[in-house]
Design a protein around this motif. Structure first.
Motif, short mmCIF file in Angstrom:
data_model
loop_
_atom_site.label_atom_id
_atom_site.label_comp_id
_atom_site.label_asym_id
_atom_site.label_seq_id
_atom_site.Cartn_x
_atom_site.Cartn_y
_atom_site.Cartn_z
N PRO A 43 3.21 21.18 84.86
CA PRO A 43 3.27 20.90 83.42
C PRO A 43 2.64 22.02 82.60
CG PRO A 43 2.47 18.99 84.65
CD PRO A 43 2.50 20.15 85.61
N LEU A 91 2.51 19.56 77.72
CA LEU A 91 2.53 18.32 78.48
C LEU A 91 1.14 17.91 78.93
CD1 LEU A 91 5.75 18.80 80.65
CD2 LEU A 91 5.35 17.01 78.95
N ARG A 92 0.32 18.88 79.30
CA ARG A 92 -1.05 18.54 79.70
C ARG A 92 -1.82 17.90 78.55
NH1 ARG A 92 -0.78 23.71 82.13
NH2 ARG A 92 -2.19 24.57 80.53
N ILE A 118 7.49 13.06 83.88
CA ILE A 118 6.17 13.61 84.19
C ILE A 118 5.06 12.78 83.56
CG2 ILE A 118 4.65 15.59 83.77
CD1 ILE A 118 7.07 17.40 84.21
N TYR A 176 9.17 22.32 84.88
CA TYR A 176 7.92 21.59 84.72
C TYR A 176 7.45 20.98 86.04
CZ TYR A 176 9.17 21.94 79.76
OH TYR A 176 9.53 22.40 78.52
N ARG A 177 8.37 20.83 86.98
CA ARG A 177 8.00 20.37 88.32
C ARG A 177 7.66 21.55 89.23
NH1 ARG A 177 6.08 15.38 88.69
NH2 ARG A 177 7.53 13.78 87.98
#
Length: 251
Positions: A26, A30-31, A56, A21-22
């Protein structure tokens, strides 16, 4: 007592999944979660991100509101170490703890009542018998204006994954009907504010509040509204009275 098998699973999950995710950025899940919480952050002074993973969402909230302080809490010491190393916002603190078995760690940092609490794709990983107590515990350290934001996979999506992608199922992955979640959260001292299905019904977003505002006081009209009302009354209201007025009925 903290389940060591669960801790180990999420320690290992860091390199298996979380770090992507990094590296890749994302994902849609997650967005969407960040878009849910952004309007809730405002200028709240104390925010708790429960099950923060590698931070995040915690980082996004800290960046949005510099005067806030965000506390990210996760059961995985590996996730927390990674979050501390990769997130540099000064108003962000990470804590390694299980909120079901080590809630006192969160109580110790709650110098003032929390005004926003987030559980982003976390509640499905909490043992079923611990959920209502968790909601009650969170209410005990929150202010009366606090919001509780929860995102989690819909039962239908989890059923699909169990059949078609069983490798995606985590060590604890409970199917939670929305009606059940609402009952449990309300039993813990919260009230439902909004719910919606997102990403093609794959995920559920729900927001709860401690108190529902019942302020029915009228809002004073603005100067522009006063002027336009006056103009409308003089110029257009007589015409509408002629056009729309009730005439004697001729049956």
């Amino acid at each position: 007592m903290v389940d060591e098998a669960v801790k180990q699973f999420y320690d290992e999950f860091l390199s298996k999944r979380m770090v992507n995710y990094r590296i890749r950025g994302p994902n849609a899940r997650l967005r969407a979660a960040i878009e849910l919480v952004k309007p809730l952050v405002k200028s709240r002074t104390a925010i708790a991100d429960i099950g923060c993973g590698i931070g995040i969402v915690s980082e996004a909230m800290a960046k949005q509101c510099q005067e806030c302080h965000v506390y990210g809490i996760d059961i995985s010491a590996a996730n927390i170490e990674y979050a501390r190393r990769t997130c540099s916002e000064p108003n962000l603190t990470f804590i390694s703890a299980s909120v079901t078995d080590q809630f006192e760690k969160l109580e110790q940092v709650a110098k003032k009542p929390f005004e926003l609490i987030t559980l982003i794709d976390v509640i499905e990983h909490v043992p079923e018998g611990d959920r209502t107590k968790l909601f009650s515990d969170l209410a005990s350290i929150s202010g009366q204006s606090c919001c509780l934001a929860i995102t989690y996979p819909s039962p239908e999506f989890l059923d699909f994954l169990r059949i078609n992608q069983p490798e995606e199922i985590q060590i604890i992955d409970n199917s939670i009907p929305l009606s059940v979640l609402i009952d449990e959260v309300e039993a813990g001292g919260w009230r439902v504010y909004s719910t919606k299905h997102v990403l093609g019904n794959q995920y559920i977003h729900a927001v709860f509040v401690r108190e529902v505002s019942l302020d029915f006081r009228s809002v004073p009209p603005s100067l522009l509204r006063k002027i336009t009302t006056k103009v409308d009354g003089y110029l257009f209201k007589p015409h509408r009275k002629i056009k729309y007025g009730v005439r004697p009925f001729k049956g």
